[in-house]
Design a protein around this motif. Structure first.
Motif, PDB file in Angstrom:
ATOM      1  N   ASP A 196       0.857  -1.234  -0.158  1.00 26.24           N
ATOM      2  CA  ASP A 196       0.035   0.055   0.062  1.00 26.24           C
ATOM      3  C   ASP A 196       0.917   1.305  -0.011  1.00 26.24           C
ATOM      4  O   ASP A 196       0.265   2.466   0.326  1.00 26.24           O
ATOM      5  CB  ASP A 196      -0.826   0.000   1.197  1.00 26.24           C
TER       6      ASP A 196
ATOM      7  N   GLU B 248      -7.512   3.207   8.169  1.00 25.87           N
ATOM      8  CA  GLU B 248      -8.773   3.380   7.425  1.00 25.87           C
ATOM      9  C   GLU B 248      -8.253   3.033   6.004  1.00 25.87           C
ATOM     10  O   GLU B 248      -7.578   4.011   5.302  1.00 25.87           O
ATOM     11  CB  GLU B 248      -9.478   4.793   7.589  1.00 25.87           C
ATOM     12  N   GLY B 249      -8.818   1.993   5.176  1.00 24.58           N
ATOM     13  CA  GLY B 249      -8.657   1.798   3.916  1.00 24.58           C
ATOM     14  C   GLY B 249      -7.378   1.279   3.646  1.00 24.58           C
ATOM     15  O   GLY B 249      -7.045   1.074   2.318  1.00 24.58           O
TER      16      GLY B 249
ATOM     17  N   ASN C  13      -4.095  -2.079   4.008  1.00 32.16           N
ATOM     18  CA  ASN C  13      -4.047  -3.445   4.341  1.00 32.16           C
ATOM     19  C   ASN C  13      -5.446  -4.118   4.498  1.00 32.16           C
ATOM     20  O   ASN C  13      -5.726  -4.706   5.526  1.00 32.16           O
ATOM     21  CB  ASN C  13      -3.340  -3.328   5.755  1.00 32.16           C
ATOM     22  N   MET C  14      -6.233  -3.966   3.284  1.00 31.71           N
ATOM     23  CA  MET C  14      -7.514  -4.643   3.539  1.00 31.71           C
ATOM     24  C   MET C  14      -7.488  -5.992   3.226  1.00 31.71           C
ATOM     25  O   MET C  14      -6.737  -6.669   2.436  1.00 31.71           O
ATOM     26  CB  MET C  14      -8.435  -4.051   2.193  1.00 31.71           C
ATOM     27  N   ALA C  15      -8.479  -6.694   3.929  1.00 31.87           N
ATOM     28  CA  ALA C  15      -8.452  -8.128   3.761  1.00 31.87           C
ATOM     29  C   ALA C  15      -9.921  -8.555   3.690  1.00 31.87           C
ATOM     30  O   ALA C  15     -10.927  -7.932   3.938  1.00 31.87           O
ATOM     31  CB  ALA C  15      -8.103  -8.896   4.951  1.00 31.87           C
ATOM     32  N   THR C  16     -10.172  -9.636   2.718  1.00 32.50           N
ATOM     33  CA  THR C  16     -11.450 -10.007   2.285  1.00 32.50           C
ATOM     34  C   THR C  16     -11.789 -11.243   3.335  1.00 32.50           C
ATOM     35  O   THR C  16     -10.912 -12.313   3.370  1.00 32.50           O
ATOM     36  CB  THR C  16     -11.726 -10.562   0.968  1.00 32.50           C
TER      37      THR C  16
ATOM     38  N   HIS D 234     -15.112  -6.937   3.821  1.00 35.52           N
ATOM     39  CA  HIS D 234     -13.908  -6.147   3.676  1.00 35.52           C
ATOM     40  C   HIS D 234     -13.482  -5.327   5.041  1.00 35.52           C
ATOM     41  O   HIS D 234     -14.282  -4.560   5.371  1.00 35.52           O
ATOM     42  CB  HIS D 234     -13.873  -5.155   2.462  1.00 35.52           C
ATOM     43  N   GLN D 235     -12.183  -5.871   5.645  1.00 37.89           N
ATOM     44  CA  GLN D 235     -11.963  -5.087   6.577  1.00 37.89           C
ATOM     45  C   GLN D 235     -10.316  -4.753   6.775  1.00 37.89           C
ATOM     46  O   GLN D 235      -9.525  -5.445   6.016  1.00 37.89           O
ATOM     47  CB  GLN D 235     -12.287  -5.980   8.060  1.00 37.89           C
ATOM     48  N   GLU D 236     -10.320  -3.860   7.409  1.00 35.87           N
ATOM     49  CA  GLU D 236      -8.485  -3.379   7.726  1.00 35.87           C
ATOM     50  C   GLU D 236      -8.060  -4.259   8.746  1.00 35.87           C
ATOM     51  O   GLU D 236      -8.450  -4.726   9.812  1.00 35.87           O
ATOM     52  CB  GLU D 236      -8.660  -1.910   8.301  1.00 35.87           C
TER      53      GLU D 236
END
Length: 107
Positions: A19, A39-40, A42-45, A61-63
């Protein structure tokens, strides 16, 4: 507990990793692990089954936490990533300052 140079609510930029170059607001700090949730970044599904908390279920989707060594605070005055210095004000309070322009980072 380790000292961390970023605080909750800071606007930071990522200086290394997938990122790199992205900016975001610090949501939470984990001083013992020297990590932060931004916020926004290193997002993971995650695939969640329907439950009482998440009645819909599905893909969420979360950080995830990121090491604070990969983050640099953004100065509100000079609008660039900066190293953090420390200064003592006239009333005796210790504050974080921008190394480039001297602006106080603590609000």
């Amino acid at each position: 507990m380790a000292k961390v140079h970023v605080k909750k609510g800071d606007i930071v930029t990522v200086i290394s990793g997938k990122d790199k170059g992205k900016k975001g607001k610090v949501i939470r700090i984990f001083p013992k692990e020297e990590k932060a949730i931004v916020e926004g970044i290193n997002m993971a599904t995650k695939h969640k089954k329907p439950s009482a908390k998440v009645p819909q279920g599905g893909i969420i989707h979360q950080e995830l936490p990121i090491y604070t060594s990969k983050l640099m605070p953004v100065c509100s005055k000079c609008q660039s990533a900066t190293r953090v210095g420390h200064s003592v004000l006239a009333d005796g309070t210790k504050v974080r300052v921008c190394k480039k322009c001297g602006e106080v980072l603590d609000k």
